[in-house]
Design a protein around this motif. Structure first.
Motif, PDB file in Angstrom:
ATOM      1  N   GLY A  60       0.816  -1.219   0.000  1.00  0.00           N
ATOM      2  CA  GLY A  60       0.000   0.000   0.000  1.00  0.00           C
ATOM      3  C   GLY A  60       0.845   1.263   0.000  1.00  0.00           C
ATOM      4  O   GLY A  60       0.577   2.206  -0.756  1.00  0.00           O
ATOM      5  N   ILE A  61       1.865   1.297   0.836  1.00  0.00           N
ATOM      6  CA  ILE A  61       2.743   2.467   0.892  1.00  0.00           C
ATOM      7  C   ILE A  61       3.496   2.624  -0.426  1.00  0.00           C
ATOM      8  O   ILE A  61       3.655   3.743  -0.934  1.00  0.00           O
ATOM      9  N   SER A  62       3.938   1.539  -1.009  1.00  0.00           N
ATOM     10  CA  SER A  62       4.644   1.606  -2.298  1.00  0.00           C
ATOM     11  C   SER A  62       3.744   2.183  -3.379  1.00  0.00           C
ATOM     12  O   SER A  62       4.176   3.029  -4.173  1.00  0.00           O
ATOM     13  N   GLU A  63       2.501   1.738  -3.423  1.00  0.00           N
ATOM     14  CA  GLU A  63       1.557   2.254  -4.418  1.00  0.00           C
ATOM     15  C   GLU A  63       1.264   3.725  -4.173  1.00  0.00           C
ATOM     16  O   GLU A  63       1.161   4.514  -5.112  1.00  0.00           O
ATOM     17  N   LEU A  64       1.123   4.118  -2.924  1.00  0.00           N
ATOM     18  CA  LEU A  64       0.865   5.511  -2.586  1.00  0.00           C
ATOM     19  C   LEU A  64       2.030   6.398  -3.029  1.00  0.00           C
ATOM     20  O   LEU A  64       1.816   7.451  -3.641  1.00  0.00           O
ATOM     21  N   ILE A  65       3.236   5.973  -2.752  1.00  0.00           N
ATOM     22  CA  ILE A  65       4.423   6.749  -3.188  1.00  0.00           C
ATOM     23  C   ILE A  65       4.505   6.794  -4.688  1.00  0.00           C
ATOM     24  O   ILE A  65       4.827   7.832  -5.277  1.00  0.00           O
ATOM     25  N   ARG A  66       4.197   5.694  -5.354  1.00  0.00           N
ATOM     26  CA  ARG A  66       4.212   5.652  -6.819  1.00  0.00           C
ATOM     27  C   ARG A  66       3.209   6.658  -7.397  1.00  0.00           C
ATOM     28  O   ARG A  66       3.493   7.364  -8.360  1.00  0.00           O
ATOM     29  N   LEU A  67       2.014   6.736  -6.793  1.00  0.00           N
ATOM     30  CA  LEU A  67       1.007   7.697  -7.250  1.00  0.00           C
ATOM     31  C   LEU A  67       1.458   9.139  -7.020  1.00  0.00           C
ATOM     32  O   LEU A  67       1.205  10.018  -7.852  1.00  0.00           O
TER      33      LEU A  67
END
Length: 60
Positions: free
Chosen positions: A50-57
């Motif tokens: 989840g954190i990885s996806e949030l940073i990617r966004l």
């Protein structure tokens, strides 16, 4: 040399006093530990994803 021999004698005496878990108790403890470790591994994997996806966004 006598001190070393006395040390191991004392260790043997103390080990006889230890209350070792029965087979059923040990099985229950093992299952509890494995379930807890599995739960936390999955939990942190999901949080990491989840954190990885949030940073990617944010970075895109």
């Amino acid at each position: 040399m006598q001190r070393i021999v006395n040390f191991f004698r004392e260790v043997g005496r103390e080990m006889r006093k230890v209350s070792w878990p029965k087979r059923k108790e040990l099985t229950n403890y093992t299952v509890t530990v494995l379930a807890t470790v599995t739960f936390f591994a999955l939990f942190f994997a999901v949080v990491d994803l989840g954190i990885s996806e949030l940073i990617r966004l944010i970075l895109e």
